[in-house]
Design a protein around this motif. Structure first.
Motif, PDB file in Angstrom:
ATOM      1  N   GLU A  11     -14.443  28.016   2.630  1.00 39.96           N
ATOM      2  CA  GLU A  11     -14.392  29.060   1.962  1.00 39.96           C
ATOM      3  C   GLU A  11     -13.381  28.950   0.789  1.00 39.96           C
ATOM      4  N   SER A  12     -13.158  29.831  -0.216  1.00 45.14           N
ATOM      5  CA  SER A  12     -12.127  29.783  -1.162  1.00 45.14           C
ATOM      6  C   SER A  12     -10.992  29.927  -0.582  1.00 45.14           C
ATOM      7  N   SER A  38      -8.450  13.498 -11.794  1.00 53.08           N
ATOM      8  CA  SER A  38      -9.094  14.865 -11.584  1.00 53.08           C
ATOM      9  C   SER A  38      -8.523  15.542 -10.539  1.00 53.08           C
ATOM     10  N   TYR A  39      -7.375  14.841  -9.743  1.00 50.78           N
ATOM     11  CA  TYR A  39      -6.399  15.496  -8.858  1.00 50.78           C
ATOM     12  C   TYR A  39      -5.835  16.602  -9.607  1.00 50.78           C
ATOM     13  N   GLU A  40      -5.349  16.291 -10.750  1.00 51.64           N
ATOM     14  CA  GLU A  40      -4.489  17.235 -11.464  1.00 51.64           C
ATOM     15  C   GLU A  40      -5.621  18.339 -12.212  1.00 51.64           C
ATOM     16  N   LYS A  41      -6.485  17.588 -12.738  1.00 46.39           N
ATOM     17  CA  LYS A  41      -7.405  18.624 -13.720  1.00 46.39           C
ATOM     18  C   LYS A  41      -7.864  19.549 -12.841  1.00 46.39           C
ATOM     19  N   CYS A  42      -8.385  19.447 -11.754  1.00 52.04           N
ATOM     20  CA  CYS A  42      -9.251  20.263 -10.971  1.00 52.04           C
ATOM     21  C   CYS A  42      -8.092  21.451 -10.295  1.00 52.04           C
ATOM     22  N   LEU A 129      -8.545  11.702   9.209  1.00 56.96           N
ATOM     23  CA  LEU A 129      -8.903  11.877   8.000  1.00 56.96           C
ATOM     24  C   LEU A 129      -9.520  13.361   7.559  1.00 56.96           C
ATOM     25  N   VAL A 130      -8.879  13.858   6.451  1.00 53.12           N
ATOM     26  CA  VAL A 130      -8.856  15.161   6.010  1.00 53.12           C
ATOM     27  C   VAL A 130      -9.619  14.852   4.650  1.00 53.12           C
ATOM     28  N   ALA A 131     -10.996  15.502   4.238  1.00 51.95           N
ATOM     29  CA  ALA A 131     -11.737  15.244   3.070  1.00 51.95           C
ATOM     30  C   ALA A 131     -11.803  16.721   2.417  1.00 51.95           C
ATOM     31  N   ILE A 132     -11.399  16.473   1.075  1.00 59.79           N
ATOM     32  CA  ILE A 132     -11.181  17.773   0.327  1.00 59.79           C
ATOM     33  C   ILE A 132     -12.000  17.476  -0.910  1.00 59.79           C
ATOM     34  N   PRO A 133     -13.408  17.911  -1.002  1.00 59.56           N
ATOM     35  CA  PRO A 133     -14.183  17.541  -2.184  1.00 59.56           C
ATOM     36  C   PRO A 133     -13.891  18.404  -3.499  1.00 59.56           C
ATOM     37  N   THR A 134     -14.054  17.739  -4.453  1.00 55.84           N
ATOM     38  CA  THR A 134     -14.045  18.503  -5.964  1.00 55.84           C
ATOM     39  C   THR A 134     -15.205  18.698  -6.449  1.00 55.84           C
ATOM     40  N   THR A 135     -16.150  18.121  -5.989  1.00 58.55           N
ATOM     41  CA  THR A 135     -17.447  18.317  -6.673  1.00 58.55           C
ATOM     42  C   THR A 135     -18.551  18.625  -5.664  1.00 58.55           C
ATOM     43  N   PHE A 173     -11.600  24.270  -6.234  1.00 58.33           N
ATOM     44  CA  PHE A 173     -11.460  22.853  -6.834  1.00 58.33           C
ATOM     45  C   PHE A 173     -12.354  22.352  -7.620  1.00 58.33           C
ATOM     46  N   THR A 174     -13.755  23.341  -7.706  1.00 61.61           N
ATOM     47  CA  THR A 174     -14.735  22.895  -8.511  1.00 61.61           C
ATOM     48  C   THR A 174     -15.162  23.701  -9.827  1.00 61.61           C
ATOM     49  N   ILE A 175     -14.166  24.926  -9.804  1.00 60.20           N
ATOM     50  CA  ILE A 175     -14.433  25.573 -10.980  1.00 60.20           C
ATOM     51  C   ILE A 175     -13.788  25.130 -12.136  1.00 60.20           C
ATOM     52  N   SER A 176     -13.103  24.009 -12.542  1.00 63.81           N
ATOM     53  CA  SER A 176     -12.638  23.452 -13.578  1.00 63.81           C
ATOM     54  C   SER A 176     -13.593  22.361 -14.159  1.00 63.81           C
ATOM     55  N   LEU A 177     -14.611  22.025 -13.419  1.00 61.94           N
ATOM     56  CA  LEU A 177     -15.520  20.759 -13.846  1.00 61.94           C
ATOM     57  C   LEU A 177     -16.116  21.391 -14.905  1.00 61.94           C
ATOM     58  N   PRO A 178     -16.664  20.269 -15.749  1.00 59.00           N
ATOM     59  CA  PRO A 178     -17.210  20.681 -17.090  1.00 59.00           C
ATOM     60  C   PRO A 178     -18.887  20.973 -16.559  1.00 59.00           C
ATOM     61  N   LYS A 179     -19.392  21.929 -17.452  1.00 56.71           N
ATOM     62  CA  LYS A 179     -20.831  22.490 -17.177  1.00 56.71           C
ATOM     63  C   LYS A 179     -21.746  21.345 -16.922  1.00 56.71           C
TER      64      LYS A 179
END
Length: 194
Positions: A11-12, A38-42, A129-135, A173-179
């Motif tokens: 969740e958020s 991407s780590y910074e951009k997202c 291992l902790v996985a945190i996806p950005t897509t 972390f997915t909000i800043s992705l380009p459309k």
């Protein structure tokens, strides 16, 4: 074979669970795998860096879009040189696959390509291992597979031990992705679901 269980936070603002996970394992040297920008951009860097401020971090981001064997080998070398004992990965599918491959292969003796080519079998589990996806598309944070390219040929490692111990799927972390990337990764997730 041990059946791996994954703890999921979906969740958020679920990134705050990282504050609870870290003390449970008391890591000394965290191997942080991210994309180059991407780590910074997202927005993850701004939120995760303060959580990690009291830990020693070895940051690995020197990797290609499609995970190449050389990326894995470079990561294994850095991991071993720094005696890492915990892995956090923040990124898309390729970044996830690199971290998962490094983590499992560093725990097993022999050359990485021998596991990729099925000449050797995985016998040891890697570090936590902790996985945190950005897509949204790959689902790599929730699978027991990792992709590696050798000379433009796609291979897949598969083993229960490759599954991340924790998946923190935080929508912020997915909000800043380009459309166009949002659309492509959404279609990817739909296709994999079908």
């Amino acid at each position: 074979m041990i059946k791996m269980q994954q703890q999921e936070y979906l969740e958020s603002n679920s990134i705050n669970n990282l504050k609870k996970i870290l003390p449970k394992h008391n890591p000394k040297n965290i191997f942080l795998v991210t994309g180059k920008a991407s780590y910074e951009k997202c927005g993850a860097k701004k939120i995760i860096d303060p959580i990690l401020s009291n830990y020693d971090i070895i940051h690995f981001s020197d990797l290609n879009v499609n995970p190449k064997l050389v990326d894995i080998e470079n990561g294994i070398k850095l991991f071993k040189e720094n005696n890492c004992d915990f892995v956090i990965v923040v990124g898309g599918g390729s970044v996830m696959d690199v971290a998962k491959s490094i983590n499992i292969l560093v725990a097993n003796d022999g050359k990485p390509e021998d596991y990729v080519n099925k000449k050797m079998t995985i016998g040891n589990k890697g570090k936590i291992l902790v996985a945190i996806p950005t897509t949204s598309g790959s689902g790599s944070e929730a699978t027991k597979f990792s992709v590696i390219y050798i000379d433009k040929t796609k291979y897949s490692l598969e083993h229960e031990f490759i599954l991340p111990d924790y998946a923190i799927v935080d929508t912020q972390f997915t909000i800043s992705l380009p459309k166009n990337i949002t659309a492509c990764t959404g279609v990817d997730a739909l296709c994999q679901g079908i």
